[in-house]
Design a protein around this motif. Sequence first.
Motif, PDB file in Angstrom:
ATOM      1  N   LYS A  23       0.783  -1.302  -0.136  1.00  0.00           N
ATOM      2  CA  LYS A  23      -0.309  -0.225   0.173  1.00  0.00           C
ATOM      3  C   LYS A  23       0.624   1.135  -0.261  1.00  0.00           C
ATOM      4  O   LYS A  23       0.799   2.399  -0.537  1.00  0.00           O
ATOM      5  CB  LYS A  23      -0.830   0.450   1.448  1.00  0.00           C
ATOM      6  N   ARG A  24       2.121   1.443   0.823  1.00  0.00           N
ATOM      7  CA  ARG A  24       2.680   2.329   0.816  1.00  0.00           C
ATOM      8  C   ARG A  24       3.439   2.473  -0.143  1.00  0.00           C
ATOM      9  O   ARG A  24       3.409   3.556  -1.231  1.00  0.00           O
ATOM     10  CB  ARG A  24       3.431   2.600   2.434  1.00  0.00           C
ATOM     11  N   VAL A  25       3.737   1.487  -1.272  1.00  0.00           N
ATOM     12  CA  VAL A  25       4.885   1.746  -2.290  1.00  0.00           C
ATOM     13  C   VAL A  25       3.795   2.074  -3.235  1.00  0.00           C
ATOM     14  O   VAL A  25       4.343   2.972  -3.985  1.00  0.00           O
ATOM     15  CB  VAL A  25       5.047   0.605  -2.122  1.00  0.00           C
ATOM     16  N   LEU A  26       2.704   1.590  -3.272  1.00  0.00           N
ATOM     17  CA  LEU A  26       1.671   2.699  -4.729  1.00  0.00           C
ATOM     18  C   LEU A  26       1.152   3.768  -4.130  1.00  0.00           C
ATOM     19  O   LEU A  26       1.495   4.352  -5.174  1.00  0.00           O
ATOM     20  CB  LEU A  26       0.289   1.945  -4.382  1.00  0.00           C
ATOM     21  N   ILE A  27       1.275   4.066  -3.519  1.00  0.00           N
ATOM     22  CA  ILE A  27       0.236   5.845  -2.660  1.00  0.00           C
ATOM     23  C   ILE A  27       1.623   6.514  -2.813  1.00  0.00           C
ATOM     24  O   ILE A  27       1.016   8.088  -3.694  1.00  0.00           O
ATOM     25  CB  ILE A  27      -0.502   5.764  -0.994  1.00  0.00           C
ATOM     26  N   GLU A  28       3.315   5.996  -3.143  1.00  0.00           N
ATOM     27  CA  GLU A  28       4.366   6.511  -2.816  1.00  0.00           C
ATOM     28  C   GLU A  28       4.088   7.073  -4.777  1.00  0.00           C
ATOM     29  O   GLU A  28       4.393   8.138  -4.935  1.00  0.00           O
ATOM     30  CB  GLU A  28       4.999   6.318  -2.444  1.00  0.00           C
ATOM     31  N   ALA A  29       3.777   5.749  -5.652  1.00  0.00           N
ATOM     32  CA  ALA A  29       4.238   6.628  -6.712  1.00  0.00           C
ATOM     33  C   ALA A  29       2.916   6.924  -6.647  1.00  0.00           C
ATOM     34  O   ALA A  29       3.557   7.912  -8.670  1.00  0.00           O
ATOM     35  CB  ALA A  29       3.917   4.790  -7.451  1.00  0.00           C
ATOM     36  N   PHE A  30       1.887   7.359  -6.998  1.00  0.00           N
ATOM     37  CA  PHE A  30       0.873   7.673  -7.492  1.00  0.00           C
ATOM     38  C   PHE A  30       0.764   9.157  -6.465  1.00  0.00           C
ATOM     39  O   PHE A  30       0.664  10.122  -8.045  1.00  0.00           O
ATOM     40  CB  PHE A  30      -0.230   7.469  -6.528  1.00  0.00           C
ATOM     41  N   GLU A  31       1.032   9.793  -5.700  1.00  0.00           N
ATOM     42  CA  GLU A  31       1.722  10.488  -5.073  1.00  0.00           C
ATOM     43  C   GLU A  31       3.184  11.420  -6.202  1.00  0.00           C
ATOM     44  O   GLU A  31       2.700  12.891  -6.534  1.00  0.00           O
ATOM     45  CB  GLU A  31       2.643  10.916  -3.539  1.00  0.00           C
ATOM     46  N   GLN A  32       3.367  10.566  -6.906  1.00  0.00           N
ATOM     47  CA  GLN A  32       4.898  11.389  -7.419  1.00  0.00           C
ATOM     48  C   GLN A  32       4.353  12.001  -8.528  1.00  0.00           C
ATOM     49  O   GLN A  32       4.753  12.931  -9.230  1.00  0.00           O
ATOM     50  CB  GLN A  32       5.983  10.246  -8.337  1.00  0.00           C
ATOM     51  N   ILE A  33       2.956  11.252  -9.618  1.00  0.00           N
ATOM     52  CA  ILE A  33       2.710  11.681 -10.879  1.00  0.00           C
ATOM     53  C   ILE A  33       1.297  12.688 -10.515  1.00  0.00           C
ATOM     54  O   ILE A  33       1.108  13.252 -11.598  1.00  0.00           O
ATOM     55  CB  ILE A  33       2.688  10.551 -11.296  1.00  0.00           C
ATOM     56  N   LEU A  34       0.020  12.255  -9.238  1.00  0.00           N
ATOM     57  CA  LEU A  34      -0.957  13.232  -9.284  1.00  0.00           C
ATOM     58  C   LEU A  34      -0.433  13.569  -7.730  1.00  0.00           C
ATOM     59  O   LEU A  34      -1.082  12.809  -6.813  1.00  0.00           O
ATOM     60  CB  LEU A  34      -1.884  11.873  -9.057  1.00  0.00           C
ATOM     61  N   PRO A  35       0.370  14.567  -7.042  1.00  0.00           N
ATOM     62  CA  PRO A  35      -0.242  15.206  -5.783  1.00  0.00           C
ATOM     63  C   PRO A  35      -0.989  16.291  -5.183  1.00  0.00           C
ATOM     64  O   PRO A  35      -1.532  16.191  -4.112  1.00  0.00           O
ATOM     65  CB  PRO A  35       1.384  15.453  -5.668  1.00  0.00           C
ATOM     66  N   GLU A  36      -1.010  17.143  -7.014  1.00  0.00           N
ATOM     67  CA  GLU A  36      -2.437  17.817  -6.619  1.00  0.00           C
ATOM     68  C   GLU A  36      -4.198  17.711  -6.080  1.00  0.00           C
ATOM     69  O   GLU A  36      -4.273  16.622  -7.127  1.00  0.00           O
ATOM     70  CB  GLU A  36      -2.613  18.488  -8.151  1.00  0.00           C
ATOM     71  N   LYS A  37      -4.529  17.668  -4.781  1.00  0.00           N
ATOM     72  CA  LYS A  37      -5.558  17.535  -5.190  1.00  0.00           C
ATOM     73  C   LYS A  37      -6.848  17.984  -5.619  1.00  0.00           C
ATOM     74  O   LYS A  37      -6.215  19.096  -6.999  1.00  0.00           O
ATOM     75  CB  LYS A  37      -6.275  18.331  -3.383  1.00  0.00           C
ATOM     76  N   SER A  38      -7.857  17.041  -6.069  1.00  0.00           N
ATOM     77  CA  SER A  38      -8.724  17.262  -7.075  1.00  0.00           C
ATOM     78  C   SER A  38      -9.834  17.834  -6.688  1.00  0.00           C
ATOM     79  O   SER A  38      -9.834  18.228  -5.190  1.00  0.00           O
ATOM     80  CB  SER A  38      -9.266  15.990  -8.019  1.00  0.00           C
ATOM     81  N   SER A  39     -10.823  18.613  -7.693  1.00  0.00           N
ATOM     82  CA  SER A  39     -11.498  19.108  -7.078  1.00  0.00           C
ATOM     83  C   SER A  39     -13.033  17.974  -7.081  1.00  0.00           C
ATOM     84  O   SER A  39     -14.022  19.192  -6.630  1.00  0.00           O
ATOM     85  CB  SER A  39     -11.851  20.037  -9.320  1.00  0.00           C
ATOM     86  N   PHE A  40     -12.948  17.560  -7.040  1.00  0.00           N
ATOM     87  CA  PHE A  40     -13.726  16.072  -6.408  1.00  0.00           C
ATOM     88  C   PHE A  40     -13.352  16.120  -4.808  1.00  0.00           C
ATOM     89  O   PHE A  40     -13.884  15.051  -3.908  1.00  0.00           O
ATOM     90  CB  PHE A  40     -13.351  14.919  -7.044  1.00  0.00           C
ATOM     91  N   GLU A  41     -12.179  16.294  -4.101  1.00  0.00           N
ATOM     92  CA  GLU A  41     -12.425  16.435  -2.799  1.00  0.00           C
ATOM     93  C   GLU A  41     -12.643  17.940  -2.052  1.00  0.00           C
ATOM     94  O   GLU A  41     -12.506  19.321  -2.530  1.00  0.00           O
ATOM     95  CB  GLU A  41     -10.805  16.215  -3.045  1.00  0.00           C
ATOM     96  N   ILE A  42     -12.789  17.535  -1.001  1.00  0.00           N
ATOM     97  CA  ILE A  42     -13.062  18.402   0.433  1.00  0.00           C
ATOM     98  C   ILE A  42     -12.009  19.271   0.270  1.00  0.00           C
ATOM     99  O   ILE A  42     -11.116  19.034   0.315  1.00  0.00           O
ATOM    100  CB  ILE A  42     -14.138  18.795   1.214  1.00  0.00           C
TER     101      ILE A  42
END
Length: 337
Positions: free
Chosen positions: A318-337
């Motif tokens: 889980k940690r490895v996958l989250i770190e990978a996603f954070e590298q390419i998609l770190p910005e909060k989206s408009s779909f989040e509060i």
Amino acid sequence: MKEENYDIDFVMPWVDGNDPEWQKVFNQYAPEKSRITDANVDRYRDWDILKYWFHGVEKFAPWVRKVHFVTSGQKPSWLNVKAPKLHWVKHEDYIPKEFLPTFSARPIELCFHRIEGLAEHFVYFNDDFFLINHTPRERFFRNGLPCDMALCHQISPLNNVLAHTVVNNMCCINETFNKHEVIRKHLSKWFNPRYGARQMLTLLSYPWSLFSYLYDFHLPYAYRKSIYEEVWAKYGDRLEKESMTRFRHISNCNQSLMRSWQLVKGEFSPYNVTKDSTYFGINDQEVNQIADCIKRQKKNIVVLNDDDKNIHDFDMCKRVLIEAFEQILPEKSSFEI
């Protein structure tokens, strides 16, 4: 090339299988052998990566008109239900009440055409399909037609629900369409250089008079709402009866019937759907390879299936996958509060 400007929506069903209240209701209806227990609870664990699905849609497919997020009434605590592009759809909003509650994907998927405001052109995503690179609308639709590949295949005679579902779908297809007429009428769509060597299976199976299986990759697929309506007009009595089953059953069809219907009608644009997509079963040995694919954006679409039997260090994976996603998609989206 003429620019196409029709709306395209995404539809994504989701369930929080880790929710104790949902598990309580599930166990209330489930047969004893299927109930959630301490022994099988890992099948329902949360990877905490759903928000990256929304990040990917916003960053890599900004052309999407609306995301229809389908749940039983659940929603992540971070979800912004007022996001301009979000339509939070509860089962009761579009599934006939006599089918509810349901714990089967069948009625959820088969009734998509009933979602209020759904565009004629839409793409069905599972919650383990992620956009990790820029993906144009032409990946899913060209000239108003779904991008797909028509490949005949053999069905494996396994004693599981999915194998029976394939047979059920093909029974409907073979009742309505003549295999040889279909292929001859749209020959260039059944034998197309985009498909590569895979089309040899179609050639080898051509002498048989019936479709046994139209190969279905575990990937997002494009649909037209009018095809759903057409199939329901033909097989509504059957689909309604099957939608009454609260859990998957060997008698069921699924939404792949609609995809197969598009293919045999020739209402699709030939495209190699595997060219820009890849599938992974998450496990301890390959999680770093998966993370590398995400971080280097080797594909546009990645499928991450929880291989619970081969994951011994869930927290590490889980940690490895989250770190990978954070590298390419770190910005909060408009779909989040």
